[in-house]
Design a protein around this motif. Structure first.
Motif, short mmCIF file in Angstrom:
data_model
loop_
_atom_site.label_atom_id
_atom_site.label_comp_id
_atom_site.label_asym_id
_atom_site.label_seq_id
_atom_site.Cartn_x
_atom_site.Cartn_y
_atom_site.Cartn_z
N ILE A 82 -5.97 47.80 -12.53
CA ILE A 82 -6.44 47.60 -11.31
C ILE A 82 -5.86 46.17 -10.09
O ILE A 82 -6.50 47.01 -9.03
N GLY A 83 -5.82 45.58 -10.13
CA GLY A 83 -4.85 44.33 -9.49
C GLY A 83 -4.72 45.36 -8.34
O GLY A 83 -4.36 45.14 -6.97
N ALA A 84 -3.56 45.94 -8.97
CA ALA A 84 -2.62 46.81 -7.78
C ALA A 84 -2.90 47.09 -6.71
O ALA A 84 -3.24 47.66 -4.90
N VAL A 85 -4.75 48.73 -7.22
CA VAL A 85 -5.42 49.11 -6.51
C VAL A 85 -5.88 48.34 -5.23
O VAL A 85 -6.54 48.75 -4.23
N THR A 86 -6.69 47.09 -6.15
CA THR A 86 -7.45 46.04 -4.85
C THR A 86 -6.58 45.60 -4.43
O THR A 86 -7.18 45.78 -3.00
N PHE A 87 -5.95 45.01 -4.45
CA PHE A 87 -5.16 44.41 -3.67
C PHE A 87 -3.99 45.42 -2.39
O PHE A 87 -4.03 44.55 -0.90
N GLY A 88 -3.90 46.33 -3.18
CA GLY A 88 -3.44 47.17 -1.90
C GLY A 88 -4.08 46.92 -0.73
O GLY A 88 -3.71 47.31 0.14
N PHE A 89 -5.48 47.13 -1.42
CA PHE A 89 -6.57 48.08 0.35
C PHE A 89 -6.72 46.38 0.71
O PHE A 89 -6.93 46.70 1.87
N LEU A 90 -6.75 45.52 -0.24
CA LEU A 90 -7.27 44.06 0.92
C LEU A 90 -5.74 43.40 2.02
O LEU A 90 -6.40 43.15 2.54
N SER A 91 -5.03 44.17 1.24
CA SER A 91 -3.81 43.29 2.06
C SER A 91 -3.51 44.72 3.51
O SER A 91 -3.40 43.73 4.53
N ASP A 92 -3.96 45.48 3.72
CA ASP A 92 -4.24 46.01 4.22
C ASP A 92 -5.30 45.94 5.54
O ASP A 92 -5.17 46.09 6.87
N LYS A 93 -6.22 45.83 4.60
CA LYS A 93 -7.21 44.91 5.39
C LYS A 93 -7.59 43.81 5.92
O LYS A 93 -8.15 44.06 7.03
N PHE A 94 -7.19 42.83 5.55
CA PHE A 94 -7.01 41.28 5.17
C PHE A 94 -5.46 41.14 6.05
O PHE A 94 -6.14 39.81 6.36
N GLY A 95 -4.72 41.46 6.03
CA GLY A 95 -3.74 40.69 5.77
C GLY A 95 -2.85 40.68 4.92
O GLY A 95 -3.42 40.29 3.91
N GLY A 101 -1.30 40.94 -7.31
CA GLY A 101 -1.13 40.52 -5.56
C GLY A 101 -0.34 39.96 -4.99
O GLY A 101 0.18 40.34 -4.22
N ILE A 102 0.53 38.88 -5.99
CA ILE A 102 1.80 38.68 -5.61
C ILE A 102 2.52 39.01 -5.28
O ILE A 102 3.29 39.93 -4.49
N GLY A 103 3.25 40.00 -6.74
CA GLY A 103 3.73 42.02 -6.53
C GLY A 103 3.93 42.44 -5.06
O GLY A 103 4.76 42.64 -4.64
N VAL A 104 2.74 43.05 -5.43
CA VAL A 104 1.95 43.98 -3.81
C VAL A 104 2.11 43.10 -2.34
O VAL A 104 3.21 43.69 -1.20
N ASN A 105 2.69 41.77 -2.28
CA ASN A 105 3.01 40.81 -0.99
C ASN A 105 3.55 40.38 -0.70
O ASN A 105 3.79 40.27 0.43
N SER A 106 4.30 40.01 -1.36
CA SER A 106 5.17 38.80 -1.61
C SER A 106 6.65 39.72 -0.81
O SER A 106 7.62 39.81 -0.07
N LEU A 107 6.96 40.63 -1.21
CA LEU A 107 8.54 41.55 -1.25
C LEU A 107 7.54 41.92 0.29
O LEU A 107 8.69 42.61 0.28
N VAL A 108 6.25 42.47 0.41
CA VAL A 108 5.70 43.16 1.76
C VAL A 108 6.25 42.27 2.81
O VAL A 108 6.81 42.34 3.92
#
Length: 547
Positions: free
Chosen positions: A151-164, A205-212
């Motif tokens: 669930i976090g992957a879906v949520t943080f993927g969206f938040l990352s694109d929206k809020f940085g 969320g750490i995995g979603v954003n750190s490598l990006v």
């Protein structure tokens, strides 16, 4: 001019990029420590019924402990005491040589259990008596954690694109650290399960954003290097977990120790730059200019000489009109979607099914876990060299099928041959890691640019589904000892066969539209003109599945 041209001007791979790698190192190492933490905090130590209440009642008189256990607890065929049964009443006649315990009435443990603390001071099982009828709850904890990850992957993927990326990364740090520490002080199993779910939600969320962040700040020719570094940091954290668990045998203390590095990550977050690519895509030119100038200064280059406003309309962004439905609207796209879903599910189930099963090979669990982790390093390096020699499809299918072979061999190898079983299991673990590494690259090459993010979101969900059911499959050993291995082996073989039905993408231009997918993909490019590292840009949607 594209963003890559700006990176070339200000330095696409220099001290600035190395600083980002260092700043993101600690949180990346934390990921496997939490993903595979249940191997140790959920361990089930040897145990037996507690018969001290009978002692207090004066029934045993001057009997020794061994004699008390003899008259109170039946034994298994191998001579060890049964874990979950005791005699309904003490059977003193068993003290006479030749007396048989066959057909004597037994009941479930009446006064709790006594645990062997020689390996673990405490685990979830000893804390809340998760044994016998409740022993499945220890593995269920792992599933609950991975549902949070899903669930976090879906949520943080969206938040990352929206809020940085940067702000979302801080939120992930705070959530993972807060809920991680809180779970160490949980006073009930239900509360612990909820907190582990929330920890998984934050950690992903750490995995979603750190490598990006790392990928979006380097030039195309070095994106593969960033992908390898990010993947290797997983292996380092995995090996570190084995050492920490060996030194710290209390479950709550171990949780705090593997969570603590996030405190350092929060302190150093202020120095992490926002993705200039994301800022420009959202029209925030002044902020992008600030970070680009900082990059140029750090790399000892000239500052950006062009007006960034001209780039805001040229940055490559996903077409908002494309949805998940476009993955199944056309025949070849539908075939790719179905097959990649099967492969991702099989790869994730196989990798975690092996990683979470670290007993039964004649080695202690710490050494097994360390070897399982260490074998990943050469596996990653070898598969990266093989990908451009044998192609993506052969590497993907070959690693999965060979993983299935290794699991099948261990099903038939006698347990007495633990050297051979351990060797085959380690080889299978390395192959499963190679399959995971291949899949990141292969998937990004299969999907067209206009639906690539949707495709990666779908495959990310399928992988987490496989991860979530892996702990539950291991519980089936109570039904039949080899049933989990049969299921995991079957998943690897099916995924490998599915990979054979996918198109080869080695030296083939990336498809930009769905129409490119539907027409024959025969437009190959030379290795010199190909830009495979750019493919790793799309890892951002799946970076936290495994690594």
């Amino acid at each position: 001019m594209k963003f890559e041209s700006i990176l070339e001007e200000i330095g696409g791979f220099g001290p600035f990029q190395f600083a980002i790698i260092v700043l993101l190192c600690a949180p990346r190492i934390v990921l496997p420590c939490h993903y595979l933490l249940n191997n140790f905090i959920g361990a089930l130590p040897p145990h037996r019924c507690d018969v001290s209440a009978l002692v207090d009642g004066g029934l045993f008189g001057n009997l020794t402990l061994e004699q008390r256990l003899t008259v109170s607890i039946p034994v298994r065929e191998d001579g060890a005491l049964k874990s979950c049964e005791m005699f309904a009443v003490p059977q003193f006649q068993l003290l006479d040589n030749g007396s048989s315990a066959a057909d004597l009435p037994t009941v479930k443990c009446q006064s709790g259990w006594v645990y062997d603390n020689s390996t673990f001071t405490s685990t979830l099982a000893t804390e809340w008596d998760l044994v016998c009828d409740r022993k499945s709850l220890t593995q269920t904890t792992g599933t609950i954690f991975f549902i949070g990850v899903m669930i976090g992957a879906v949520t943080f993927g969206f938040l990352s694109d929206k809020f940085g990326r940067r702000n979302t990364l801080l939120a992930s740090y705070v959530m993972a650290m807060g809920f991680g520490f809180a779970s160490a002080f949980a006073n009930s199993y239900a509360l612990f399960a909820v907190l582990r779910f929330l920890t998984g939600f934050g950690v992903t969320g750490i995995g979603v954003n750190s490598l990006v962040l790392g990928i979006e700040w380097v030039d195309p020719s070095h994106r593969s290097f960033i992908g390898v570094i990010g993947s290797l940091s997983w292996s380092v954290g995995n090996m570190l977990l084995a050492g920490l668990a060996f030194l710290v045998t209390d479950w709550s203390t171990l949780i705090m120790i593997v969570t603590a590095p996030l405190g350092l990550a929060i302190l150093t977050w202020r120095w992490i730059p926002e993705s200039a690519r994301w800022l420009l895509a959202h029209g925030r030119v002044k902020e992008a200019q600030f970070y680009l100038d900082k990059c140029a200064t750090f790399n000892k280059r000239q500052k950006v000489s062009i007006k960034l406003e001209t780039l805001t309309t040229n940055i490559e962004t996903q077409d908002k009109s494309y949805t998940y439905l476009h993955l199944i609207k056309t025949p070849k796209m539908r075939k790719i979607t179905l097959l990649t879903g099967v492969v991702w599910f099989g790869v994730a189930l196989t990798y975690y099914g092996i990683s979470l099963n670290i007993s039964g090979f004649g080695l202690n669990i710490y050494l097994t876990h360390f070897i399982y982790s260490a074998i990943e390093v050469p596996a990653k390096l070898v598969i990266y060299s093989f990908l451009n020699i044998f192609g993506r499809k052969k590497c993907q299918a070959g690693t999965l099928l060979l993983t299935g072979v290794c699991i099948a061999v261990n099903i038939f190898l006698p347990k007495g041959l633990w050297h051979a079983r351990a060797g085959v299991a380690i080889l299978g673990k390395g192959l499963s890691e190679a399959a995971f590494t291949t899949l990141f690259l292969y998937t990004t090459e299969l999907y067209a640019t206009v639906v690539r993010q949707n495709g990666l979101g779908y495959t990310s969900f399928m992988s987490r589904l496989g991860v979530s059911v892996a702990p539950l499959i291991l519980l089936l050993e109570d039904v039949w000892s080899v049933l989990p291995q049969i299921i995991i082996c079957s998943a690897a073989v099916v995924a490998g066969l599915a990979a054979l039905l996918l198109p080869e993408t080695l030296n083939v231009k990336l498809p930009e539209t769905i129409e490119d997918i539907e027409r024959p993909r025969g437009n190959k490019v030379s290795s010199s003109s190909e830009e495979p590292p750019a493919l790793f840009l799309e890892i951002q949607s799946t970076a936290d599945v495994e690594q």
